[in-house]
Design a protein around this motif. Structure first.
Motif, mmCIF file in Angstrom:
data_model
loop_
_atom_site.group_PDB
_atom_site.id
_atom_site.type_symbol
_atom_site.label_atom_id
_atom_site.label_comp_id
_atom_site.label_asym_id
_atom_site.label_seq_id
_atom_site.Cartn_x
_atom_site.Cartn_y
_atom_site.Cartn_z
ATOM 1 N N MET A 61 0.831 -1.187 0.000
ATOM 2 C CA MET A 61 0.000 0.000 0.000
ATOM 3 C C MET A 61 0.875 1.250 0.000
ATOM 4 N N GLU A 62 0.240 2.319 -0.276
ATOM 5 C CA GLU A 62 0.938 3.590 -0.380
ATOM 6 C C GLU A 62 0.810 4.411 0.897
ATOM 7 N N LEU A 63 1.617 5.439 0.924
ATOM 8 C CA LEU A 63 1.486 6.494 1.913
ATOM 9 C C LEU A 63 0.962 7.687 1.134
ATOM 10 N N TYR A 64 -0.310 8.025 1.315
ATOM 11 C CA TYR A 64 -0.965 9.057 0.518
ATOM 12 C C TYR A 64 -0.702 10.440 1.091
ATOM 13 N N ASN A 65 -0.545 11.410 0.208
ATOM 14 C CA ASN A 65 -0.368 12.806 0.587
ATOM 15 C C ASN A 65 -1.513 13.595 -0.054
ATOM 16 N N PRO A 66 -2.425 14.173 0.734
ATOM 17 C CA PRO A 66 -3.567 14.869 0.139
ATOM 18 C C PRO A 66 -3.168 16.095 -0.685
ATOM 19 N N HIS A 67 -1.990 16.631 -0.449
ATOM 20 C CA HIS A 67 -1.531 17.793 -1.207
ATOM 21 C C HIS A 67 -1.122 17.398 -2.626
ATOM 22 N N THR A 68 -0.580 16.179 -2.789
ATOM 23 C CA THR A 68 -0.090 15.754 -4.103
ATOM 24 C C THR A 68 -0.859 14.575 -4.693
ATOM 25 N N ASP A 69 -1.564 13.801 -3.871
ATOM 26 C CA ASP A 69 -2.227 12.572 -4.325
ATOM 27 C C ASP A 69 -3.714 12.551 -3.989
ATOM 28 N N LEU A 70 -4.383 13.684 -4.030
ATOM 29 C CA LEU A 70 -5.763 13.740 -3.541
ATOM 30 C C LEU A 70 -6.699 12.811 -4.311
ATOM 31 N N ALA A 71 -6.595 12.757 -5.628
ATOM 32 C CA ALA A 71 -7.488 11.883 -6.402
ATOM 33 C C ALA A 71 -7.264 10.418 -6.031
ATOM 34 N N ALA A 72 -6.015 10.003 -5.918
ATOM 35 C CA ALA A 72 -5.712 8.618 -5.536
ATOM 36 C C ALA A 72 -6.188 8.337 -4.113
ATOM 37 N N LEU A 73 -6.033 9.312 -3.223
ATOM 38 C CA LEU A 73 -6.496 9.143 -1.850
ATOM 39 C C LEU A 73 -8.008 8.991 -1.808
ATOM 40 N N ARG A 74 -8.724 9.823 -2.524
ATOM 41 C CA ARG A 74 -10.187 9.707 -2.539
ATOM 42 C C ARG A 74 -10.626 8.351 -3.070
ATOM 43 N N THR A 115 -5.377 2.503 5.608
ATOM 44 C CA THR A 115 -4.996 3.570 4.687
ATOM 45 C C THR A 115 -4.131 4.552 5.468
ATOM 46 N N PHE A 116 -2.931 4.793 4.981
ATOM 47 C CA PHE A 116 -1.968 5.682 5.635
ATOM 48 C C PHE A 116 -1.865 6.986 4.860
ATOM 49 N N ILE A 117 -1.967 8.092 5.589
ATOM 50 C CA ILE A 117 -1.971 9.420 4.975
ATOM 51 C C ILE A 117 -0.918 10.285 5.656
ATOM 52 N N TRP A 118 -0.125 10.968 4.855
ATOM 53 C CA TRP A 118 0.930 11.858 5.336
ATOM 54 C C TRP A 118 0.487 13.288 5.053
ATOM 55 N N VAL A 119 0.279 14.085 6.086
ATOM 56 C CA VAL A 119 -0.185 15.462 5.917
ATOM 57 C C VAL A 119 0.883 16.429 6.406
ATOM 58 N N ASP A 120 1.396 17.222 5.489
ATOM 59 C CA ASP A 120 2.273 18.333 5.864
ATOM 60 C C ASP A 120 1.349 19.461 6.296
ATOM 61 N N VAL A 121 1.447 19.876 7.533
ATOM 62 C CA VAL A 121 0.495 20.841 8.096
ATOM 63 C C VAL A 121 0.572 22.202 7.410
ATOM 64 N N GLU A 122 1.659 22.474 6.719
ATOM 65 C CA GLU A 122 1.774 23.743 6.005
ATOM 66 C C GLU A 122 1.187 23.653 4.597
ATOM 67 N N ASP A 123 1.238 22.466 3.991
ATOM 68 C CA ASP A 123 0.672 22.274 2.652
ATOM 69 C C ASP A 123 -0.826 22.016 2.686
ATOM 70 N N ALA A 124 -1.318 21.393 3.733
ATOM 71 C CA ALA A 124 -2.726 21.001 3.821
ATOM 72 C C ALA A 124 -3.300 21.370 5.197
ATOM 73 N N PRO A 125 -3.329 22.663 5.540
ATOM 74 C CA PRO A 125 -3.805 23.057 6.874
ATOM 75 C C PRO A 125 -5.271 22.724 7.127
ATOM 76 N N ASP A 126 -6.071 22.598 6.076
ATOM 77 C CA ASP A 126 -7.485 22.256 6.266
ATOM 78 C C ASP A 126 -7.659 20.884 6.887
ATOM 79 N N TRP A 127 -6.655 20.040 6.776
ATOM 80 C CA TRP A 127 -6.723 18.701 7.359
ATOM 81 C C TRP A 127 -6.609 18.730 8.883
ATOM 82 N N LEU A 128 -6.371 19.900 9.446
ATOM 83 C CA LEU A 128 -6.318 20.026 10.906
ATOM 84 C C LEU A 128 -7.633 20.525 11.495
ATOM 85 N N GLY A 129 -8.518 21.049 10.679
ATOM 86 C CA GLY A 129 -9.737 21.625 11.215
ATOM 87 C C GLY A 129 -9.386 22.721 12.200
#
Length: 126
Positions: free
Chosen positions: A1-14, A54-68
């Motif tokens: 499996m992958e390590l998904y990044n919503p900033h770069t892999d959003l379609a694959a993550l969805r 499913t593993f997701i890697w979120v850079d808090v500066e690239d995807a701040p919305d993922w912190l709510g």
């Protein structure tokens, strides 16, 4: 499996979220954090060993919305969810064995609504 990044892999993550078993791990980190740099390859290896998650890697500066409305004070901060809710939201020591033990016992932890929100919702909000 992958390590998904919503900033770069959003379609694959969805696509993954639409067909996974509802077990998800989000690791919140930052590009400037050397601890995160060292942790990411181990998390990628763990994702390969645990295909039911499913593993997701979120850079808090690239995807701040993922912190709510939440804030991250230390790295790595981890969110573990399943279909019942959040099983863990907090700082983890940067040892992959600790995360592995947490995931192996996650269903024994009480499900709550703590953390930045449901991963499905966060992925659709982007």
């Amino acid at each position: 499996m992958e390590l998904y990044n919503p900033h770069t892999d959003l379609a694959a993550l969805r696509a993954r979220l639409a067909q996974d078993q509802g077990r998800r791990v989000v690791c919140y980190c930052a590009a400037w954090c050397r601890t995160c740099d060292a942790y990411q390859p181990a998390l990628r290896d763990l994702a390969a060993r645990m295909p039911d998650w499913t593993f997701i890697w979120v850079d808090v500066e690239d995807a701040p919305d993922w912190l709510g409305d939440e804030e991250v004070e230390n790295f790595p901060t981890v969110l573990v969810q399943d279909r019942e809710g959040t099983r863990f939201w907090g700082v983890q020591l940067p040892y992959i064995e600790h995360l592995l033990r947490l995931l192996e016992g996650a269903t024994r932890l009480p499900a709550t609504d703590t953390g930045p929100g449901r991963i499905d919702t966060l992925a659709q909000a982007e």
